[in-house]
Design a protein around this motif. Structure first.
Motif, PDB file in Angstrom:
ATOM      1  N   ARG A  18       0.880  -1.164  -0.101  1.00 56.71           N
ATOM      2  CA  ARG A  18       0.012   0.193  -0.173  1.00 56.71           C
ATOM      3  C   ARG A  18       0.814   1.329   0.001  1.00 56.71           C
ATOM      4  O   ARG A  18       1.769   1.403   0.882  1.00 56.71           O
ATOM      5  N   ARG A  19       0.544   2.241  -0.935  1.00 57.16           N
ATOM      6  CA  ARG A  19       1.324   3.224  -1.229  1.00 57.16           C
ATOM      7  C   ARG A  19       0.793   4.362  -0.285  1.00 57.16           C
ATOM      8  O   ARG A  19      -0.536   4.432  -0.153  1.00 57.16           O
ATOM      9  N   ARG A  20       1.480   5.530  -0.083  1.00 63.00           N
ATOM     10  CA  ARG A  20       0.657   6.906   0.495  1.00 63.00           C
ATOM     11  C   ARG A  20      -0.404   7.524  -0.536  1.00 63.00           C
ATOM     12  O   ARG A  20      -1.522   7.762   0.087  1.00 63.00           O
ATOM     13  N   ALA A  21      -0.322   7.047  -1.636  1.00 63.69           N
ATOM     14  CA  ALA A  21      -1.260   7.718  -2.553  1.00 63.69           C
ATOM     15  C   ALA A  21      -2.510   6.859  -2.804  1.00 63.69           C
ATOM     16  O   ALA A  21      -3.559   7.238  -2.777  1.00 63.69           O
ATOM     17  N   ASP A  22      -2.412   5.724  -2.281  1.00 68.60           N
ATOM     18  CA  ASP A  22      -3.749   4.851  -2.025  1.00 68.60           C
ATOM     19  C   ASP A  22      -4.415   5.127  -0.789  1.00 68.60           C
ATOM     20  O   ASP A  22      -5.453   5.244  -1.063  1.00 68.60           O
ATOM     21  N   VAL A  24      -9.767  10.617  -0.093  1.00 71.41           N
ATOM     22  CA  VAL A  24     -10.695  11.414  -1.050  1.00 71.41           C
ATOM     23  C   VAL A  24     -12.225  10.860  -1.664  1.00 71.41           C
ATOM     24  O   VAL A  24     -12.943  11.568  -1.496  1.00 71.41           O
ATOM     25  N   VAL A  25     -12.112   9.517  -1.688  1.00 74.81           N
ATOM     26  CA  VAL A  25     -13.272   8.974  -2.076  1.00 74.81           C
ATOM     27  C   VAL A  25     -14.419   8.922  -0.821  1.00 74.81           C
ATOM     28  O   VAL A  25     -15.504   9.175  -1.074  1.00 74.81           O
ATOM     29  N   LEU A  26     -13.852   8.571   0.222  1.00 77.37           N
ATOM     30  CA  LEU A  26     -14.655   8.709   1.279  1.00 77.37           C
ATOM     31  C   LEU A  26     -15.279  10.115   1.597  1.00 77.37           C
ATOM     32  O   LEU A  26     -16.297  10.100   1.751  1.00 77.37           O
ATOM     33  N   THR A  27     -14.562  11.166   1.629  1.00 80.75           N
ATOM     34  CA  THR A  27     -14.739  12.319   1.726  1.00 80.75           C
ATOM     35  C   THR A  27     -15.763  12.718   0.547  1.00 80.75           C
ATOM     36  O   THR A  27     -16.846  13.308   1.076  1.00 80.75           O
ATOM     37  N   ALA A  28     -15.453  12.377  -0.279  1.00 81.67           N
ATOM     38  CA  ALA A  28     -16.352  12.834  -1.448  1.00 81.67           C
ATOM     39  C   ALA A  28     -17.948  12.151  -1.520  1.00 81.67           C
ATOM     40  O   ALA A  28     -18.905  12.976  -1.473  1.00 81.67           O
ATOM     41  N   TRP A  29     -17.956  10.981  -1.247  1.00 79.75           N
ATOM     42  CA  TRP A  29     -19.146  10.323  -0.990  1.00 79.75           C
ATOM     43  C   TRP A  29     -20.078  10.655   0.243  1.00 79.75           C
ATOM     44  O   TRP A  29     -21.096  11.027   0.085  1.00 79.75           O
ATOM     45  N   VAL A  30     -19.274  11.108   1.613  1.00 75.46           N
ATOM     46  CA  VAL A  30     -20.238  11.719   2.665  1.00 75.46           C
ATOM     47  C   VAL A  30     -20.534  13.129   2.393  1.00 75.46           C
ATOM     48  O   VAL A  30     -21.677  13.482   2.549  1.00 75.46           O
ATOM     49  N   LEU A  31     -19.682  13.934   1.459  1.00 77.12           N
ATOM     50  CA  LEU A  31     -20.289  15.278   1.286  1.00 77.12           C
ATOM     51  C   LEU A  31     -21.296  15.305   0.268  1.00 77.12           C
ATOM     52  O   LEU A  31     -22.209  15.900   0.193  1.00 77.12           O
ATOM     53  N   THR A  32     -21.121  14.293  -0.879  1.00 79.50           N
ATOM     54  CA  THR A  32     -22.371  14.020  -1.635  1.00 79.50           C
ATOM     55  C   THR A  32     -23.690  13.541  -1.023  1.00 79.50           C
ATOM     56  O   THR A  32     -24.793  14.256  -1.318  1.00 79.50           O
ATOM     57  N   VAL A  33     -23.485  12.786  -0.168  1.00 83.18           N
ATOM     58  CA  VAL A  33     -25.007  12.536   0.633  1.00 83.18           C
ATOM     59  C   VAL A  33     -25.363  13.539   1.421  1.00 83.18           C
ATOM     60  O   VAL A  33     -26.452  13.726   1.556  1.00 83.18           O
ATOM     61  N   LEU A  34     -24.486  14.181   2.296  1.00 83.97           N
ATOM     62  CA  LEU A  34     -25.008  15.222   3.255  1.00 83.97           C
ATOM     63  C   LEU A  34     -25.433  16.337   2.257  1.00 83.97           C
ATOM     64  O   LEU A  34     -26.415  17.050   2.690  1.00 83.97           O
ATOM     65  N   ALA A  35     -24.702  16.983   1.310  1.00 81.14           N
ATOM     66  CA  ALA A  35     -25.203  17.856   0.427  1.00 81.14           C
ATOM     67  C   ALA A  35     -26.370  17.780  -0.211  1.00 81.14           C
ATOM     68  O   ALA A  35     -27.390  18.701  -0.055  1.00 81.14           O
ATOM     69  N   GLY A  36     -26.851  16.322  -0.790  1.00 82.89           N
ATOM     70  CA  GLY A  36     -27.811  16.226  -1.311  1.00 82.89           C
ATOM     71  C   GLY A  36     -29.119  16.233  -0.563  1.00 82.89           C
ATOM     72  O   GLY A  36     -30.222  16.841  -0.822  1.00 82.89           O
ATOM     73  N   VAL A  37     -28.957  15.548   0.670  1.00 83.35           N
ATOM     74  CA  VAL A  37     -29.845  15.424   1.586  1.00 83.35           C
ATOM     75  C   VAL A  37     -30.269  16.459   2.281  1.00 83.35           C
ATOM     76  O   VAL A  37     -31.540  17.065   2.355  1.00 83.35           O
ATOM     77  N   ALA A  38     -29.228  17.218   2.598  1.00 85.27           N
ATOM     78  CA  ALA A  38     -29.553  18.653   3.348  1.00 85.27           C
ATOM     79  C   ALA A  38     -30.100  19.564   2.291  1.00 85.27           C
ATOM     80  O   ALA A  38     -31.353  20.428   2.773  1.00 85.27           O
ATOM     81  N   ARG A  58      -9.852  12.566  -7.735  1.00 83.12           N
ATOM     82  CA  ARG A  58      -9.367  11.176  -7.982  1.00 83.12           C
ATOM     83  C   ARG A  58      -8.839  10.847  -9.286  1.00 83.12           C
ATOM     84  O   ARG A  58      -7.499  10.215  -9.457  1.00 83.12           O
ATOM     85  N   GLY A  59      -9.306  11.713 -10.322  1.00 81.91           N
ATOM     86  CA  GLY A  59      -8.635  11.263 -11.638  1.00 81.91           C
ATOM     87  C   GLY A  59      -7.127  12.068 -11.709  1.00 81.91           C
ATOM     88  O   GLY A  59      -6.308  11.478 -12.169  1.00 81.91           O
ATOM     89  N   ARG A  60      -7.077  13.408 -11.117  1.00 82.23           N
ATOM     90  CA  ARG A  60      -5.918  14.068 -10.976  1.00 82.23           C
ATOM     91  C   ARG A  60      -4.909  13.099 -10.256  1.00 82.23           C
ATOM     92  O   ARG A  60      -3.652  12.987 -10.580  1.00 82.23           O
ATOM     93  N   LEU A  61      -5.262  12.536  -9.295  1.00 79.97           N
ATOM     94  CA  LEU A  61      -4.353  11.479  -8.310  1.00 79.97           C
ATOM     95  C   LEU A  61      -4.021  10.238  -9.276  1.00 79.97           C
ATOM     96  O   LEU A  61      -2.825  10.037  -9.004  1.00 79.97           O
ATOM     97  N   GLU A  62      -4.884   9.750 -10.094  1.00 82.77           N
ATOM     98  CA  GLU A  62      -4.615   8.794 -10.985  1.00 82.77           C
ATOM     99  C   GLU A  62      -3.600   9.145 -11.884  1.00 82.77           C
ATOM    100  O   GLU A  62      -2.471   8.315 -12.177  1.00 82.77           O
ATOM    101  N   ARG A  63      -3.845  10.271 -12.564  1.00 79.54           N
ATOM    102  CA  ARG A  63      -2.699  10.750 -13.539  1.00 79.54           C
ATOM    103  C   ARG A  63      -1.513  10.815 -13.004  1.00 79.54           C
ATOM    104  O   ARG A  63      -0.350  10.546 -13.547  1.00 79.54           O
ATOM    105  N   ARG A  64      -1.390  11.332 -11.809  1.00 81.95           N
ATOM    106  CA  ARG A  64       0.019  11.675 -11.104  1.00 81.95           C
ATOM    107  C   ARG A  64       0.609  10.261 -10.746  1.00 81.95           C
ATOM    108  O   ARG A  64       1.836  10.274 -10.877  1.00 81.95           O
ATOM    109  N   ARG A  65      -0.171   9.314 -10.250  1.00 82.22           N
ATOM    110  CA  ARG A  65       0.330   8.022 -10.251  1.00 82.22           C
ATOM    111  C   ARG A  65       0.886   7.497 -11.038  1.00 82.22           C
ATOM    112  O   ARG A  65       1.944   6.828 -11.152  1.00 82.22           O
ATOM    113  N   MET A  66       0.299   7.710 -12.303  1.00 78.64           N
ATOM    114  CA  MET A  66       0.717   7.053 -13.799  1.00 78.64           C
ATOM    115  C   MET A  66       2.036   7.531 -13.997  1.00 78.64           C
ATOM    116  O   MET A  66       3.029   6.984 -14.591  1.00 78.64           O
ATOM    117  N   ASP A  67       2.069   8.973 -14.041  1.00 78.00           N
ATOM    118  CA  ASP A  67       3.406   9.749 -14.194  1.00 78.00           C
ATOM    119  C   ASP A  67       4.523   9.239 -13.467  1.00 78.00           C
ATOM    120  O   ASP A  67       5.805   8.936 -13.847  1.00 78.00           O
TER     121      ASP A  67
END
Length: 194
Positions: free
Chosen positions: A19-23, A29-43, A167-176
């Motif tokens: 497991r890398r730091r990037a993982d 990032v994924v957890l935060t995005a999902w939590v904010l998505t649910v909270l923002a949508g419901v609120a 997440r896409g930006r992190l993926e591009r950085r990891r590929m680089d």
């Protein structure tokens, strides 16, 4: 066809020497995005639905039916075979007296072909201005729910799209980074030890 091993749930959160730091960053990032998505949508959805329903309830309380009189003949032909409830409606000039005693004129929807002097019912706000007939409680609930869902989905889209972009930006950085490592180690693969 590529073979992938069994999917391991929450693999980014488990201790693992690969497991890398990037993982971990990506997992947060994924957890935060999902939590904010649910909270923002419901609120946003619930707040908007409450606001719309509250506004329509206030309209039902404040708006009043008032007797008005046609000042001129309504355009179109009157059809005696059509009931008053289902007849064609057209715009015509009407006059009414507000609760403060002042006389007002305006355009209202009336049955086609109605003669001048015909009595019609119009709805007015507390200032005596013409308004539409207020929505019933059931109609208000449906409208509030629909508007709440639309606003909720729109509000939820913001953190969701932001998370996907990050997440896409992190993926591009990891590929680089992998490309840089491959450029360093790739040429060494052909060598043999001896």
């Amino acid at each position: 066809m590529t073979f992938r091993g069994p999917k391991v749930w929450l693999w980014r959160w488990r201790r693992n020497p690969l497991r890398r730091r990037a993982d971990m960053v990506e997992a947060w990032v994924v957890l935060t995005a999902w939590v904010l998505t649910v909270l923002a949508g419901v609120a946003a959805g619930l707040t908007t639905a409450w606001s719309v329903e509250h506004g329509m309830a206030r309209e039902r309380v404040e708006w009043r039916p008032v007797a008005a009189t046609l000042t001129e003949r309504a355009p179109g032909e009157a059809d005696a075979s059509v009931s008053a409830a289902s007849g064609e409606r057209v715009w015509a000039k009407v006059r009414w007296t507000a609760t403060d005693g002042s006389t007002h004129t305006g355009q209202a929807r009336v049955r086609a072909g109605s003669g001048a002097g015909t009595s019609v019912t119009v709805w007015t706000d507390p200032q005596g201005r013409l308004v539409n007939k207020p929505a019933t409680a059931a109609q208000a609930s449906i409208r509030a729910a629909l508007v709440g869902v639309l606003v909720g989905v729109s509000a939820a889209a913001v953190p969701f799209i932001g998370g996907r972009m990050l997440r896409g930006r992190l993926e591009r950085r990891r590929m680089d980074q992998w490309d840089a490592e491959w450029a360093l180690l790739g040429p060494l693969w052909g060598r043999t030890t001896g």
